[in-house]
Design a protein around this motif. Structure first.
Motif, PDB file in Angstrom:
ATOM      1  N   ILE A   1       0.840  -1.195   0.000  1.00  0.00           N
ATOM      2  CA  ILE A   1       0.000   0.000   0.000  1.00  0.00           C
ATOM      3  C   ILE A   1       0.878   1.250   0.000  1.00  0.00           C
ATOM      4  CG2 ILE A   1      -1.840  -1.184   1.261  1.00  0.00           C
ATOM      5  CD1 ILE A   1      -1.097   0.507   3.709  1.00  0.00           C
ATOM      6  N   ARG A   2       0.332   2.324  -0.553  1.00  0.00           N
ATOM      7  CA  ARG A   2       0.981   3.634  -0.494  1.00  0.00           C
ATOM      8  C   ARG A   2      -0.088   4.670  -0.187  1.00  0.00           C
ATOM      9  NH1 ARG A   2       2.143   7.634  -4.345  1.00  0.00           N
ATOM     10  NH2 ARG A   2       1.555   6.266  -6.078  1.00  0.00           N
ATOM     11  N   VAL A   3       0.097   5.384   0.899  1.00  0.00           N
ATOM     12  CA  VAL A   3      -0.877   6.388   1.313  1.00  0.00           C
ATOM     13  C   VAL A   3      -0.690   7.633   0.450  1.00  0.00           C
ATOM     14  CG1 VAL A   3      -1.755   7.771   3.210  1.00  0.00           C
ATOM     15  CG2 VAL A   3      -0.881   5.466   3.658  1.00  0.00           C
ATOM     16  N   ILE A   4      -1.732   8.020  -0.262  1.00  0.00           N
ATOM     17  CA  ILE A   4      -1.655   9.169  -1.173  1.00  0.00           C
ATOM     18  C   ILE A   4      -2.108  10.457  -0.490  1.00  0.00           C
ATOM     19  CG2 ILE A   4      -2.560  10.111  -3.335  1.00  0.00           C
ATOM     20  CD1 ILE A   4      -2.710   7.261  -4.394  1.00  0.00           C
ATOM     21  N   GLY A   5      -3.135  10.414   0.268  1.00  0.00           N
ATOM     22  CA  GLY A   5      -3.600  11.629   0.926  1.00  0.00           C
ATOM     23  C   GLY A   5      -4.888  11.383   1.669  1.00  0.00           C
TER      24      GLY A   5
END
Length: 320
Positions: free
Chosen positions: A297-301
């Motif tokens: 996962i990558r937290v975008i905003g």
């Protein structure tokens, strides 16, 4: 005699399916004359079945509540379905029916044929259920609302909306829908001249039954599908909510089968990734839940969600 007995059973089954039938409707269904229907009704009454009759062209027959419960007619599939439903009800979302469900199940299993008793018993031993921690509703309230939907009678009640605003509602009910977590009433609100979906656990006080009304059919013909669409649109209605956005290392198809549509949307980002966006405001629970999907996962905003992710990673690193 065999034909007569079979017809009596068929007549009783029809009376249990719908609240009221005209004599001609019953005669057409059973392919006999109205006089035969009258004789058969008299025979059922002599056996203890409380059947009411209204005279005249608009009159009809209905099976009313009696001092004693007459035998129910259930085929094999119906008997198994009732038994499974009673087992489920013992751990379900309707308050006050757990013990009653167990008692009713014991009575039902006692009179089931041995072949069906074995099927129900095997199903009971092989399955289990989580305890229910969602909103619980009163069983009598649910029965009252369901009866109004069946009989096409108006419902008047006090309702507390999501913003805690209390209102009086005058409705023509259509259906009761269970989402797997909450119970909903789908009804036509006569004051607002439009369809509305009401959470039954937000109906407060005494529900009043009004007179007969139009038998309403849900838009599109499928009450569950309509309520599902309403819940999804309600989830996106708050334009001021700060939504959370995460890139998930799963295909959109894989993610859609695991991400509840009522909580978030899934959009493809290439063949092996997707963008997951909350329908309402982001929360730490959303962050933790996506991290538990066992996928990159990558937290975008927004930035606050990024900060919350960093703080969570820091705490977990310190813990190990």
């Amino acid at each position: 005699m065999i034909q007569t007995s079979a017809r009596l059973l068929a007549l009783l089954s029809l009376l249990q399916v719908r609240r009221e039938w005209t004599g001609q409707e019953l005669a057409d269904r059973l392919e006999v004359g109205p006089r035969t229907i009258r004789r058969d009704v008299d025979k059922l009454r002599s056996l203890g079945y409380p059947i009411e009759a209204a005279p005249g062209v608009a009159g009809g027959y209905r099976l009313s509540a009696g001092g004693e419960l007459p035998p129910l007619l259930l085929d094999d599939a119906e008997a198994v379905a009732v038994a499974v439903g009673l087992r489920t009800a013992a751990a379900g979302s309707v308050a006050g029916i757990e013990e009653t469900s167990i008692r009713a199940l014991a009575k039902l299993e006692q009179v089931l044929p041995s072949r069906l008793r074995r099927r129900v018993s095997a199903l009971g031993h092989a399955t289990s259920a989580f305890g229910f921690d969602g909103p619980r509703i009163d069983s009598e309230l649910l029965a009252t609302i369901a009866g109004a939907c069946r009989d096409a009678t108006r419902l008047h009640f006090a309702y507390v909306a999501r913003d805690d605003a209390a209102t009086r509602r005058n409705t023509e009910p259509s259906a009761v829908v269970y989402s797997g977590y909450r119970w909903y009433l789908l009804a036509f609100d006569t004051d607002r001249d439009d369809w509305r979906t009401f959470r039954i656990d937000r109906i407060k006080g005494r529900v009043r039954i009004g007179g007969r009304c139009h038998r309403r059919t849900a838009p599109g013909g499928d009450p569950a599908a309509f309520v599902k669409r309403q819940l999804r649109s309600a989830g996106t209605a708050d334009a001021t909510a700060t939504r959370g956005v995460i890139r998930l290392g799963l295909s959109a198809e894989q993610a859609s089968s695991r991400v509840p549509a009522r909580y978030a949307t899934v959009e493809p980002d290439g063949e092996r990734a997707c963008i997951v966006t909350t329908r309402g405001a982001w929360s730490r629970e959303f962050l933790v839940w996506t991290a538990m999907l066992d996928a990159p996962i990558r937290v975008i905003g927004p930035p606050e969600l990024v900060d919350a992710a960093r703080a969570l990673v820091s705490r977990l690193s310190a813990a190990t």
